[in-house]
Design a protein around this motif. Structure first.
Motif, PDB file in Angstrom:
ATOM      1  N   VAL A  86       0.918  -1.346   0.102  1.00 21.67           N
ATOM      2  CA  VAL A  86       0.154   0.144   0.009  1.00 21.67           C
ATOM      3  C   VAL A  86       0.769   1.407   0.105  1.00 21.67           C
ATOM      4  N   ILE A  87       1.956   1.112   1.110  1.00 17.80           N
ATOM      5  CA  ILE A  87       2.850   2.508   0.860  1.00 17.80           C
ATOM      6  C   ILE A  87       3.581   2.490  -0.197  1.00 17.80           C
ATOM      7  N   SER A  88       3.977   1.572  -0.978  1.00 14.16           N
ATOM      8  CA  SER A  88       4.821   1.582  -2.291  1.00 14.16           C
ATOM      9  C   SER A  88       3.894   2.228  -3.412  1.00 14.16           C
ATOM     10  N   PHE A  92       4.322   5.747  -5.142  1.00 17.23           N
ATOM     11  CA  PHE A  92       4.441   5.711  -6.495  1.00 17.23           C
ATOM     12  C   PHE A  92       3.443   6.805  -7.267  1.00 17.23           C
ATOM     13  N   VAL A  93       2.112   6.441  -6.953  1.00 16.37           N
ATOM     14  CA  VAL A  93       0.867   7.571  -7.324  1.00 16.37           C
ATOM     15  C   VAL A  93       1.301   8.684  -7.046  1.00 16.37           C
ATOM     16  N   PRO A  97       3.747  15.214  -6.250  1.00 16.80           N
ATOM     17  CA  PRO A  97       3.048  16.112  -4.975  1.00 16.80           C
ATOM     18  C   PRO A  97       3.942  15.808  -3.898  1.00 16.80           C
ATOM     19  N   LEU A  98       4.424  14.577  -3.499  1.00 10.06           N
ATOM     20  CA  LEU A  98       5.532  14.238  -2.477  1.00 10.06           C
ATOM     21  C   LEU A  98       6.653  15.113  -2.737  1.00 10.06           C
ATOM     22  N   ARG A 116      10.898   9.556 -11.264  1.00 13.53           N
ATOM     23  CA  ARG A 116      11.301   8.425 -11.672  1.00 13.53           C
ATOM     24  C   ARG A 116      12.017   7.538 -10.571  1.00 13.53           C
ATOM     25  N   ILE A 117      12.691   8.231  -9.659  1.00 16.76           N
ATOM     26  CA  ILE A 117      13.117   7.492  -8.517  1.00 16.76           C
ATOM     27  C   ILE A 117      12.153   6.654  -7.759  1.00 16.76           C
ATOM     28  N   GLU A 118      11.332   7.503  -7.142  1.00 15.97           N
ATOM     29  CA  GLU A 118      10.598   7.128  -6.087  1.00 15.97           C
ATOM     30  C   GLU A 118       9.377   5.850  -6.317  1.00 15.97           C
ATOM     31  N   GLY A 119       8.854   5.374  -5.330  1.00 17.10           N
ATOM     32  CA  GLY A 119       7.984   4.430  -5.430  1.00 17.10           C
ATOM     33  C   GLY A 119       8.673   3.038  -5.426  1.00 17.10           C
ATOM     34  N   ALA A 120       9.883   2.832  -4.565  1.00 20.42           N
ATOM     35  CA  ALA A 120      10.749   1.828  -4.372  1.00 20.42           C
ATOM     36  C   ALA A 120       9.851   0.574  -3.647  1.00 20.42           C
ATOM     37  N   CYS A 121      10.113  -0.543  -3.977  1.00 17.30           N
ATOM     38  CA  CYS A 121       9.451  -1.611  -3.317  1.00 17.30           C
ATOM     39  C   CYS A 121       9.751  -1.816  -1.909  1.00 17.30           C
TER      40      CYS A 121
END
Length: 189
Positions: A86-88, A92-93, A97-98, A116-121
């Motif tokens: 859920v956090i990933s 990512f989405v 804004p973050l 492009r970096i964000e949303g790591a697993c």
């Protein structure tokens, strides 16, 4: 003693990775700095979960309740995996804004790189925090150091190696982070 060694290994590995990131210039450095802040905030609750899990295991380990520990591990792993997914997905989405919480909207290039970096697993770090907690609870803190060396050693080696591949470049640094987490998870599980 082992906690101090673990922190030293972590800090050294982070410095080496930061040095590799710095070689890509100011925009990448700024995007990476913001991504690290977002990551830290995103997986902070998982670190607390690992601490709570450590207390649970330690109490049951001391009481000799191995079956209760096994049940707790199953339930905790499921909870951590679901929470981290859920956090990933959320990070990512909501990456843009973050990122804008930390840099102005006029810093479009930094935001574009950072998105492009964000949303790591985060599942990898979630399981790793649980393993740290488990090994502390069963009086094997040296395993936390071993897992940290695996995680950061892999990250440093892959960051350096993959970032040298021309078509991959800086993306090699980003993908090395979850790979390091998952290899440490495999080593500890």
């Amino acid at each position: 003693g082992f906690t101090c060694l673990q922190q030293s290994v972590m800090n050294f590995g982070i410095l080496v990775v930061q040095g590799i990131v710095n070689s890509f210039g100011a925009t990448i450095m700024a995007a990476f700095a913001v991504a690290v802040k977002i990551d830290t905030i995103a997986y902070m609750p998982v670190g607390d979960f690992g601490n709570a899990f450590s207390v649970f295991v330690a109490q049951n380990y001391g009481a000799g309740k191995k079956e209760r520990i096994r049940q707790g591990i199953r339930q905790s792993v499921i909870s951590v995996i679901l929470f981290c997914i859920v956090i990933s997905c959320g990070v990512f989405v909501l990456a843009q804004p973050l990122m804008q919480l930390f840099v102005s909207e006029t810093s479009r290039e930094i935001i574009a790189v950072g998105v492009r970096i964000e949303g790591a697993c985060y599942v990898g770090i979630g399981i790793l925090f649980m393993l740290y907690g488990y090994y502390r609870a069963v009086n094997r803190p040296n395993m936390s150091v071993v897992l940290t060396v695996i995680s950061l050693g892999t990250r440093v080696l892959l960051s350096y190696t993959l970032s040298k591949i021309s078509w991959l470049g800086v993306t090699g640094i980003w993908v090395s982070i979850p790979i390091g987490w998952f290899l440490a998870d495999a080593g500890g599980g």
